[in-house]
Design an enzyme around this catalytic site. Structure first.
Site, PDB file in Angstrom:
ATOM      1  N   LYS A  97      38.661  39.805  35.581  1.00 35.52           N
ATOM      2  CA  LYS A  97      39.893  40.581  35.710  1.00 35.52           C
ATOM      3  C   LYS A  97      40.297  41.206  34.374  1.00 35.52           C
ATOM      4  CE  LYS A  97      41.858  37.722  39.460  1.00 35.52           C
ATOM      5  NZ  LYS A  97      40.620  37.042  39.841  1.00 35.52           N
TER       6      LYS A  97
ATOM      7  N   PHE B  97      33.656  34.786  36.833  1.00 38.19           N
ATOM      8  CA  PHE B  97      34.712  34.565  37.813  1.00 38.19           C
ATOM      9  C   PHE B  97      35.937  35.371  37.379  1.00 38.19           C
ATOM     10  CE2 PHE B  97      32.117  30.782  39.014  1.00 38.19           C
ATOM     11  CZ  PHE B  97      31.914  31.155  40.339  1.00 38.19           C
ATOM     12  N   SER B  98      37.120  34.774  37.370  1.00 38.10           N
ATOM     13  CA  SER B  98      38.330  35.581  37.175  1.00 38.10           C
ATOM     14  C   SER B  98      38.528  36.101  35.755  1.00 38.10           C
ATOM     15  CB  SER B  98      39.563  34.798  37.624  1.00 38.10           C
ATOM     16  OG  SER B  98      39.600  34.749  39.030  1.00 38.10           O
ATOM     17  N   ALA B  99      37.714  35.667  34.795  1.00 44.15           N
ATOM     18  CA  ALA B  99      37.744  36.343  33.495  1.00 44.15           C
ATOM     19  C   ALA B  99      37.296  37.792  33.654  1.00 44.15           C
ATOM     20  CB  ALA B  99      36.871  35.605  32.484  1.00 44.15           C
TER      21      ALA B  99
END
Length: 394
Positions: free
Chosen positions: A116, A112-114
């Site tokens: 980024k 998920f947003s890790a």
């Protein structure tokens, strides 16, 4: 008679669909098998690399910890935070592998947003090459965004979530721009009468918010990181997955292929679609702990790592809602800083995905979870307390 799948997970494979894959209990399986639900592009590991044997974590999970002054054992915290896997590294050596049921060394899990933070590393590599100027505006690299909110935003504004954007990150709202954003990334089923945008088309449609870019509070918005992915592709001349393969994954010594979800046009979902094994995620953290070096080879400039883990606006953070769960935090180049004496920093994704680096303790923790709720400040605080406690015993 139930199938082996149903016996392992408590539901049938046919029960897991694009419309429910992030919901409990189906997310336990889905987060480990994203490529069966969404199109992906391969991030290739080098051929012939052999993974080391599993390091039993049973002794560590029985350790007594004091979390907010309350005595508990680590196994209970892992269960409470819906942990699927956790790898602990100390001074560059793996000291514990925790795997929940039906998880092994080959299992890849969504960040998920890790994601980024990995995307930012790739942009940092290009910055070191001289191919990206962080003071340059987005439209210089992606002219299709000339009429969007991003046209005159700097790459530095993308890095630090300082984009003025008329967009709300409302994970549980089935309507609105965030749902449309998910459909553009093929993360949700299409709506009757609706043709999903591509990521580029969706990003092109976003409009500026009330403020200017580059100032004001930290404003978290996932589309900023997908824009950075497009910048990376244009500046490198390669598809994102191919660039990660050649400049990070293989030099890092990653042992397993990773992959990233893609939209209908093949654009990578760099804001949240990367999937990998927990050990390989830990290797990314170890490279950051060592200032950009892995296997004795420099992957990322030391200056970029130092800027990422030491700088960032405390004022912008203090003005944001995020101060509620990380009082002394900062955010720089898509990595969070705790602001504590340990100088720990981390990558974070919804449903409990973490890559936590504590330079003082020489410790790296990669943790994958299937927490039922996407965002919970209580769960964030509990995970951070767990990591802080682990730093004193590993």
């Amino acid at each position: 008679m139930s199938s082996a799948f149903e016996a392992n997970y408590g539901f049938r494979r046919s029960d897991v669909r694009l419309g429910n894959w992030r919901d409990a209990p189906w997310n336990v399986w889905a987060f480990r098998h994203v490529s069966e639900l969404i199109p992906t592009a391969r991030i290739a590991a080098s051929a012939g690399l052999v993974e080391e044997a599993l390091v039993n974590a049973e002794g560590l999970t029985r350790e007594t910890l004091f979390i907010d002054g309350v005595k508990t054992i680590m196994a209970d915290i892992l269960a409470k935070t819906s942990t699927d896997a956790m790898v602990v590294m100390k001074s560059g050596r793996i000291v514990a592998d925790f795997h929940a049921a039906n998880f092994d060394l080959e299992t890849r899990h969504i960040l998920f947003s890790a994601s980024k933070s990995v995307t930012a590393i790739m942009a940092g590599i290009l910055q070191g090459d001289g191919a990206i100027d962080v003071e340059q505006v987005v439209a210089h690299y992606v002219p299709e965004l000339e009429s969007s909110a991003y046209a005159d935003a700097r790459i530095r504004d993308l890095f630090d979530m300082q984009i003025s954007l008329d967009f709300e990150e409302t994970y549980l709202d089935p309507r609105g721009d965030f749902a449309r954003y998910r459909r553009a990334g093929l993360l949700e089923p299409s709506v009757a009468g609706d043709t999903p945008d591509t990521l580029l088309a969706f990003l092109s449609s976003l409009r500026r918010g009330a403020n200017e870019h580059g100032n004001g509070p930290f404003r978290y918005a996932s589309p900023n990181s997908d824009v950075l992915g497009l910048v990376i592709e244009r500046a490198s001349g390669q598809r994102f997955a191919d660039f990660v393969t050649t400049r990070l994954w293989q030099p890092l010594g990653a042992k397993r292929d990773a992959y990233v979800t893609v939209d209908a046009a093949g654009s990578a979902r760099t804001g949240g679609g990367i999937c990998m094994t927990p050990r390989d995620l830990a290797r990314v953290g170890e490279m950051m702990r060592l200032g950009g070096i892995a296997n004795g080879r420099r992957i990322l400039s030391q200056d970029w790592v130092a800027d990422t883990v030491n700088n960032g606006s405390a004022e912008a953070w203090a003005q944001s809602k995020s101060v509620e769960w990380l009082p002394n935090g900062r955010y720089r180049s898509k990595w969070y800083q705790t602001g504590e004496a340990s100088k720990a920093f981390f990558a974070l994704g919804i449903h409990g995905q973490w890559l936590y680096v504590d330079p003082t303790a020489e410790m790296v923790i990669a943790k994958f979870s299937s927490q039922p709720v996407p965002v919970s400040n209580d769960m964030k605080r509990l995970n951070l307390a767990l990591f802080d406690a682990l730093a004193s015993i590993v």
